[in-house]
Write a protein that holds these residues in place. Structure first.
Motif, PDB file in Angstrom:
ATOM      1  N   PHE A  18      67.228  -4.007 -27.731  1.00  0.00           N
ATOM      2  CA  PHE A  18      68.509  -3.381 -27.416  1.00  0.00           C
ATOM      3  C   PHE A  18      68.328  -2.025 -26.739  1.00  0.00           C
ATOM      4  CE2 PHE A  18      70.010  -6.640 -30.313  1.00  0.00           C
ATOM      5  CZ  PHE A  18      71.230  -6.996 -29.750  1.00  0.00           C
ATOM      6  N   LEU A  19      67.255  -1.315 -27.034  1.00  0.00           N
ATOM      7  CA  LEU A  19      67.007  -0.047 -26.335  1.00  0.00           C
ATOM      8  C   LEU A  19      66.647  -0.287 -24.876  1.00  0.00           C
ATOM      9  CD1 LEU A  19      65.006   1.914 -29.063  1.00  0.00           C
ATOM     10  CD2 LEU A  19      67.287   2.492 -28.196  1.00  0.00           C
ATOM     11  N   GLN A  20      65.802  -1.299 -24.612  1.00  0.00           N
ATOM     12  CA  GLN A  20      65.448  -1.552 -23.208  1.00  0.00           C
ATOM     13  C   GLN A  20      66.665  -2.056 -22.432  1.00  0.00           C
ATOM     14  OE1 GLN A  20      65.048  -4.573 -21.327  1.00  0.00           O
ATOM     15  NE2 GLN A  20      65.815  -5.862 -23.013  1.00  0.00           N
ATOM     16  N   LYS A  21      67.577  -2.755 -23.110  1.00  0.00           N
ATOM     17  CA  LYS A  21      68.803  -3.198 -22.437  1.00  0.00           C
ATOM     18  C   LYS A  21      69.652  -2.011 -21.982  1.00  0.00           C
ATOM     19  CE  LYS A  21      70.610  -6.946 -22.421  1.00  0.00           C
ATOM     20  NZ  LYS A  21      70.752  -7.969 -21.352  1.00  0.00           N
ATOM     21  N   GLN A  22      69.484  -0.884 -22.655  1.00  0.00           N
ATOM     22  CA  GLN A  22      70.214   0.335 -22.276  1.00  0.00           C
ATOM     23  C   GLN A  22      69.496   1.099 -21.160  1.00  0.00           C
ATOM     24  OE1 GLN A  22      73.108   1.195 -23.445  1.00  0.00           O
ATOM     25  NE2 GLN A  22      73.385   0.335 -25.484  1.00  0.00           N
ATOM     26  N   GLY A  23      68.371   0.565 -20.702  1.00  0.00           N
ATOM     27  CA  GLY A  23      67.663   1.195 -19.591  1.00  0.00           C
ATOM     28  C   GLY A  23      66.529   2.112 -19.992  1.00  0.00           C
ATOM     29  N   HIS A  24      66.198   2.153 -21.282  1.00  0.00           N
ATOM     30  CA  HIS A  24      65.108   3.027 -21.723  1.00  0.00           C
ATOM     31  C   HIS A  24      63.744   2.367 -21.508  1.00  0.00           C
ATOM     32  CE1 HIS A  24      68.014   5.713 -23.552  1.00  0.00           C
ATOM     33  NE2 HIS A  24      68.533   4.705 -24.245  1.00  0.00           N
ATOM     34  N   ARG A  25      62.762   3.194 -21.322  1.00  0.00           N
ATOM     35  CA  ARG A  25      61.368   2.738 -21.351  1.00  0.00           C
ATOM     36  C   ARG A  25      60.943   2.719 -22.820  1.00  0.00           C
ATOM     37  NH1 ARG A  25      56.366   6.628 -19.991  1.00  0.00           N
ATOM     38  NH2 ARG A  25      54.679   5.257 -20.725  1.00  0.00           N
ATOM     39  N   VAL A  26      60.426   1.588 -23.296  1.00  0.00           N
ATOM     40  CA  VAL A  26      60.166   1.421 -24.725  1.00  0.00           C
ATOM     41  C   VAL A  26      58.718   1.020 -24.963  1.00  0.00           C
ATOM     42  CG1 VAL A  26      60.848   0.214 -26.848  1.00  0.00           C
ATOM     43  CG2 VAL A  26      62.580   0.739 -25.104  1.00  0.00           C
ATOM     44  N   THR A  27      58.102   1.644 -25.951  1.00  0.00           N
ATOM     45  CA  THR A  27      56.777   1.268 -26.435  1.00  0.00           C
ATOM     46  C   THR A  27      56.890   0.960 -27.918  1.00  0.00           C
ATOM     47  OG1 THR A  27      55.677   2.726 -24.838  1.00  0.00           O
ATOM     48  CG2 THR A  27      54.384   2.015 -26.745  1.00  0.00           C
ATOM     49  N   VAL A  28      56.278  -0.147 -28.348  1.00  0.00           N
ATOM     50  CA  VAL A  28      56.277  -0.546 -29.756  1.00  0.00           C
ATOM     51  C   VAL A  28      54.850  -0.456 -30.285  1.00  0.00           C
ATOM     52  CG1 VAL A  28      56.812  -2.386 -31.409  1.00  0.00           C
ATOM     53  CG2 VAL A  28      58.225  -2.109 -29.349  1.00  0.00           C
ATOM     54  N   VAL A  29      54.701   0.166 -31.443  1.00  0.00           N
ATOM     55  CA  VAL A  29      53.385   0.362 -32.052  1.00  0.00           C
ATOM     56  C   VAL A  29      53.343  -0.379 -33.382  1.00  0.00           C
ATOM     57  CG1 VAL A  29      51.739   2.051 -32.939  1.00  0.00           C
ATOM     58  CG2 VAL A  29      53.181   2.626 -30.981  1.00  0.00           C
ATOM     59  N   ASP A  30      52.254  -1.144 -33.607  1.00  0.00           N
ATOM     60  CA  ASP A  30      52.124  -1.875 -34.867  1.00  0.00           C
ATOM     61  C   ASP A  30      50.648  -2.060 -35.193  1.00  0.00           C
ATOM     62  OD1 ASP A  30      54.156  -3.702 -36.672  1.00  0.00           O
ATOM     63  OD2 ASP A  30      52.130  -4.508 -36.688  1.00  0.00           O
ATOM     64  N   ARG A  31      50.342  -2.065 -36.478  1.00  0.00           N
ATOM     65  CA  ARG A  31      48.936  -2.196 -36.886  1.00  0.00           C
ATOM     66  C   ARG A  31      48.430  -3.628 -36.792  1.00  0.00           C
ATOM     67  NH1 ARG A  31      49.421  -1.081 -43.397  1.00  0.00           N
ATOM     68  NH2 ARG A  31      50.740  -2.865 -43.939  1.00  0.00           N
ATOM     69  N   GLN A  32      49.322  -4.614 -36.780  1.00  0.00           N
ATOM     70  CA  GLN A  32      48.914  -6.008 -36.680  1.00  0.00           C
ATOM     71  C   GLN A  32      48.571  -6.367 -35.226  1.00  0.00           C
ATOM     72  OE1 GLN A  32      48.288  -7.888 -39.172  1.00  0.00           O
ATOM     73  NE2 GLN A  32      49.335  -6.856 -40.858  1.00  0.00           N
ATOM     74  N   ASN A  33      48.023  -7.565 -35.028  1.00  0.00           N
ATOM     75  CA  ASN A  33      47.613  -7.946 -33.668  1.00  0.00           C
ATOM     76  C   ASN A  33      48.695  -8.714 -32.907  1.00  0.00           C
ATOM     77  OD1 ASN A  33      47.508 -10.479 -34.810  1.00  0.00           O
ATOM     78  ND2 ASN A  33      45.267 -10.633 -34.787  1.00  0.00           N
ATOM     79  N   GLN A  34      49.853  -8.926 -33.541  1.00  0.00           N
ATOM     80  CA  GLN A  34      51.020  -9.438 -32.839  1.00  0.00           C
ATOM     81  C   GLN A  34      52.243  -9.144 -33.687  1.00  0.00           C
ATOM     82  OE1 GLN A  34      51.456 -13.820 -32.679  1.00  0.00           O
ATOM     83  NE2 GLN A  34      49.477 -13.942 -33.718  1.00  0.00           N
ATOM     84  N   SER A 395      71.943  -3.825 -36.545  1.00  0.00           N
ATOM     85  CA  SER A 395      71.456  -2.454 -36.712  1.00  0.00           C
ATOM     86  C   SER A 395      70.776  -1.965 -35.441  1.00  0.00           C
ATOM     87  CB  SER A 395      70.512  -2.363 -37.915  1.00  0.00           C
ATOM     88  OG  SER A 395      69.390  -3.197 -37.758  1.00  0.00           O
ATOM     89  N   ALA A 396      70.103  -2.862 -34.720  1.00  0.00           N
ATOM     90  CA  ALA A 396      69.454  -2.478 -33.457  1.00  0.00           C
ATOM     91  C   ALA A 396      70.490  -2.121 -32.392  1.00  0.00           C
ATOM     92  CB  ALA A 396      68.554  -3.602 -32.970  1.00  0.00           C
ATOM     93  N   ALA A 397      71.542  -2.940 -32.290  1.00  0.00           N
ATOM     94  CA  ALA A 397      72.596  -2.650 -31.307  1.00  0.00           C
ATOM     95  C   ALA A 397      73.301  -1.346 -31.639  1.00  0.00           C
ATOM     96  CB  ALA A 397      73.593  -3.806 -31.267  1.00  0.00           C
ATOM     97  N   ALA A 398      73.556  -1.124 -32.938  1.00  0.00           N
ATOM     98  CA  ALA A 398      74.214   0.117 -33.351  1.00  0.00           C
ATOM     99  C   ALA A 398      73.331   1.321 -33.078  1.00  0.00           C
ATOM    100  CB  ALA A 398      74.576   0.038 -34.831  1.00  0.00           C
ATOM    101  N   LEU A 399      72.032   1.190 -33.358  1.00  0.00           N
ATOM    102  CA  LEU A 399      71.132   2.321 -33.126  1.00  0.00           C
ATOM    103  C   LEU A 399      71.042   2.648 -31.639  1.00  0.00           C
ATOM    104  CD1 LEU A 399      69.240   4.251 -34.707  1.00  0.00           C
ATOM    105  CD2 LEU A 399      67.371   2.827 -33.860  1.00  0.00           C
ATOM    106  N   ALA A 400      71.012   1.626 -30.796  1.00  0.00           N
ATOM    107  CA  ALA A 400      70.989   1.877 -29.349  1.00  0.00           C
ATOM    108  C   ALA A 400      72.224   2.658 -28.921  1.00  0.00           C
ATOM    109  CB  ALA A 400      70.893   0.557 -28.591  1.00  0.00           C
ATOM    110  N   ASP A 401      73.368   2.354 -29.528  1.00  0.00           N
ATOM    111  CA  ASP A 401      74.577   3.129 -29.237  1.00  0.00           C
ATOM    112  C   ASP A 401      74.431   4.573 -29.700  1.00  0.00           C
ATOM    113  OD1 ASP A 401      76.030   1.109 -27.998  1.00  0.00           O
ATOM    114  OD2 ASP A 401      76.946   0.414 -29.865  1.00  0.00           O
ATOM    115  N   ILE A 402      73.876   4.760 -30.889  1.00  0.00           N
ATOM    116  CA  ILE A 402      73.699   6.117 -31.418  1.00  0.00           C
ATOM    117  C   ILE A 402      72.769   6.928 -30.521  1.00  0.00           C
ATOM    118  CG2 ILE A 402      72.719   7.419 -33.352  1.00  0.00           C
ATOM    119  CD1 ILE A 402      73.752   5.150 -35.193  1.00  0.00           C
TER     120      ILE A 402
END
Length: 417
Positions: A18-34, A395-402
């Motif tokens: 939902f953040l990228q849909k708003q035009g943001h550049r997004v990076t996701v970080v996670d300790r797992q391999n997928q 919650s993702a859509a709402a946060l993108a609005d916030i």
């Protein structure tokens, strides 16, 4: 704006989408391999607006006391020398009033209804496939007291627009013939036709692929160690990847690390009242198609949910408040198999059950943290407990609005820590 999302579970990945849909550049970080390899991996598989009655309700304290020394209890509390566990437990007790339970139901129904509509729109838009079924969710009760206790919350949910209809045993068996062997034991049931089910891991990984195609960057195998900060701003994340330390920088940050959000937030002096509620699931091959269920089920007395995933059945539930360990308790695993095999003995190859456990990020109220923290560029989307997938898209859509400075469309009390 460049936004860094911490966590690639279902909540983190939907947030990235939902953040990228708003035009943001997004990076996701996670300790797992997928993506989707922790709490999203083998959860109950329900999109369950109707599962909005919080654990903290007027009947909970007595039940918890009764279950305290019962190793296969639906909710198991194991006291530890952990001040955060005790603080969580005391806060849980303060939420066990009728007024607070009704307030929390309102929060969860509103967010759940909004989130389900966001999921349905996303699925149609992107053509996602994840063993989904839209045949509703049927709550059944073999204990008359449990059924009577469900009527009040069900009425509150109906008043809020969640069409959770009270039905009798005959109607329950008509909707789901797999319940026929226990027809004589069903005290009553409820049915919510608009609820759904599916494989949360498949959904998360399919959406992560769509995110990558849209330009979202995923940094897997990356452990977050700490923050760089200056006054009220986060300046970067200190990470460890393949033995190398690196500081990742962005304009804003979103914390979506499930149960581990609370541990990392303490590095900032930020208290999130989240504690891991270890849940269990079994995944079982279907043996007899005619005896297996197709409508998603909830066995409220035993705190179990049932979802049909193609030629597999997923049964998940129970909660163990016993720290961050993820060792399988085979007593609890066998209790799930025993209960389900008792209800529909011919449905599955019960001796081939795959066992799994994961840490649900539970708040005392069951209401998640969604919103802006008191750090000017740190946002929260965490603490969803048993309803992570149910609430993820909303919650993702709402946060993108916030993040964009807009008021979200859903009636919900957003965090401002």
């Amino acid at each position: 704006m460049h936004i860094l999302v911490m966590g690639a579970g279902v909540v983190g990945v939907t947030t990235a989408w939902f953040l990228q849909k708003q035009g943001h550049r997004v990076t996701v970080v996670d300790r797992q391999n997928q993506s989707g390899l922790e709490t999203s991996y083998a959860n109950g598989g329900q999109i369950s607006v109707s599962h909005a009655e919080p654990w903290a309700n007027p009947s909970a304290p007595l039940k918890v006391m009764k279950w305290l020394f019962q190793p296969d209890a639906p909710l198991l509390y194991r006291p530890r020398l952990d001040p955060y566990q005790w603080r969580w437990a005391l806060s849980f007790l303060t939420q066990c009033t009728s007024a607070k339970a009704a307030h929390n139901i309102r929060q969860m129904v509103n967010l759940g209804t909004y989130s389900r509509s966001q999921l349905q729109a996303l699925r149609q838009e992107e053509g996602l496939e994840y063993d989904q079924l839209d045949r509703g969710i049927l709550h059944f009760y073999t204990n008359p007291t449990e059924f009577d206790g469900a009527l009040g919350p069900a009425q509150i949910m109906r008043d809020l627009g969640c069409d959770r209809q009270v039905i009798d045993a005959d109607r329950a068996v008509e909707l789901e013939p797999a319940l026929k062997p226990i027809r004589h034991r069903i005290a009553g049931a409820t049915y919510t036709s608009e609820d759904e089910s599916g494989d949360a891991r498949k959904f998360t990984q399919a959406l992560a692929k769509r995110c990558e195609e849209a330009g979202v960057e995923f940094l897997y195998g990356t452990e977050i160690l700490d923050f760089d900060r200056a006054s009220d701003r986060i300046m970067g994340l200190r990470t460890l990847r393949e033995g190398h330390h690196e500081t990742l920088r962005a304009d804003s940050y979103v914390l979506s690390l499930g149960s581990f959000s609370a541990i990392l937030a303490r590095r900032l002096g930020l208290f999130l009242n989240i504690y891991p509620a270890k849940g269990y699931s079994i995944t079982v091959p279907v043996r007899n198609e005619e005896a297996a269920f197709n409508v998603s089920l909830t066995d409220d007395e035993y705190k179990l949910v049932y979802s049909r995933l193609g030629d597999r059945m997923r049964i998940a539930g129970t909660a163990e408040l016993n720290g961050y360990g993820r060792d399988l308790n085979h007593t609890r695993c066998r209790a799930i198999v025993r209960r389900v095999a008792e209800i529909m003995p011919e449905a599955g190859r019960w001796d081939e059950a795959e066992f799994w456990t994961g840490l649900r990020p539970a708040t005392p109220s069951n209401v998640p943290y969604i919103g802006k923290s008191h750090f000017s560029n740190l946002y929260l989307n965490t603490g969803h407990g048993t309803l992570g997938w149910t609430h993820s898209c909303g919650s993702a859509a709402a946060l993108a609005d916030i993040v964009a400075g807009r008021k979200p469309e859903v009636d919900f009390t957003f965090s401002g820590l």
